[in-house]
Motif scaffolding. Structure first.
Motif, PDB file in Angstrom:
ATOM      1  N   TYR A  57     -97.109 -63.421  29.220  1.00  0.00           N
ATOM      2  CA  TYR A  57     -97.683 -64.087  28.060  1.00  0.00           C
ATOM      3  C   TYR A  57     -96.880 -63.723  26.829  1.00  0.00           C
ATOM      4  O   TYR A  57     -96.475 -62.555  26.671  1.00  0.00           O
ATOM      5  CB  TYR A  57     -99.159 -63.684  27.858  1.00  0.00           C
ATOM      6  CG  TYR A  57     -99.755 -64.258  26.588  1.00  0.00           C
ATOM      7  CD1 TYR A  57     -99.950 -63.457  25.479  1.00  0.00           C
ATOM      8  CD2 TYR A  57    -100.076 -65.612  26.510  1.00  0.00           C
ATOM      9  CE1 TYR A  57    -100.451 -63.996  24.307  1.00  0.00           C
ATOM     10  CE2 TYR A  57    -100.572 -66.152  25.344  1.00  0.00           C
ATOM     11  CZ  TYR A  57    -100.761 -65.340  24.246  1.00  0.00           C
ATOM     12  OH  TYR A  57    -101.254 -65.879  23.085  1.00  0.00           O
ATOM     13  N   GLY A  58     -96.648 -64.681  25.951  1.00  0.00           N
ATOM     14  CA  GLY A  58     -95.985 -64.421  24.677  1.00  0.00           C
ATOM     15  C   GLY A  58     -94.594 -63.826  24.831  1.00  0.00           C
ATOM     16  O   GLY A  58     -94.159 -63.050  23.971  1.00  0.00           O
ATOM     17  N   SER A 111    -100.414 -61.393  21.318  1.00  0.00           N
ATOM     18  CA  SER A 111     -99.429 -60.391  21.717  1.00  0.00           C
ATOM     19  C   SER A 111     -98.555 -60.036  20.518  1.00  0.00           C
ATOM     20  O   SER A 111     -98.411 -60.820  19.584  1.00  0.00           O
ATOM     21  CB  SER A 111     -98.558 -60.896  22.869  1.00  0.00           C
ATOM     22  OG  SER A 111     -97.732 -61.971  22.451  1.00  0.00           O
ATOM     23  N   THR A 132     -97.747 -63.726  18.909  1.00  0.00           N
ATOM     24  CA  THR A 132     -98.122 -64.982  19.551  1.00  0.00           C
ATOM     25  C   THR A 132     -99.631 -65.030  19.645  1.00  0.00           C
ATOM     26  O   THR A 132    -100.267 -64.009  19.948  1.00  0.00           O
ATOM     27  CB  THR A 132     -97.523 -65.083  20.970  1.00  0.00           C
ATOM     28  OG1 THR A 132     -96.092 -65.023  20.888  1.00  0.00           O
ATOM     29  CG2 THR A 132     -97.933 -66.380  21.642  1.00  0.00           C
TER      30      THR A 132
END
Length: 125
Positions: A107-108, A50, A58
């Motif tokens: 996420y991230g 990401s 990330t």
């Protein structure tokens, strides 16, 4: 409506490289966190890379050091450069944006809710 359009994936031998691309609308491209996910056969979808709007990135441990997420602002295009590919990288790959409200996945540090159509990457050993 936000759209993310991915390039075709492909087939490659283990140890080879591929680059995926994803074109987004300018507003989405410049305003939101963008990322790449994949779903391998028989497995859950997982976040692999990401990039936030401040440029921070990330990576999943499984791809760290082999994959690179990058962007071309002039083309509103997100890339995933994949090197040293392994058979376990075989999956359906999706680009995603932290916009919208569909199939929300975190996420991230980003809340992803807009998805590309998916593109197949096959790595043969």
């Amino acid at each position: 409506q936000v759209q993310l359009v991915e390039s075709e994936g492909g087939s490659v031998q283990a140890g080879g490289s591929l680059r995926l691309s994803c074109v987004a609308s300018e507003y989405i491209f410049r305003s939101y966190c963008l990322g790449w996910f994949r779903r391998a056969p028989g497995k859950e979808r997982e976040g692999i890379a990401s990039r936030q709007t401040d440029g921070s990135t990330t990576y999943a441990d499984s791809v760290k050091g082999r994959f690179t997420i990058s962007r071309d602002n002039a083309k509103n295009t997100l890339y995933l450069q994949m090197n040293s590919l392994k058979s376990e990288d075989t999956a359906l790959y999706y680009c995603a944006a932290a916009a919208g409200d569909r199939d929300v996945t975190y996420y991230g540090g980003c809340r992803f809710a807009t998805w590309g159509q998916g593109t197949q990457v096959t790595v043969s050993s």
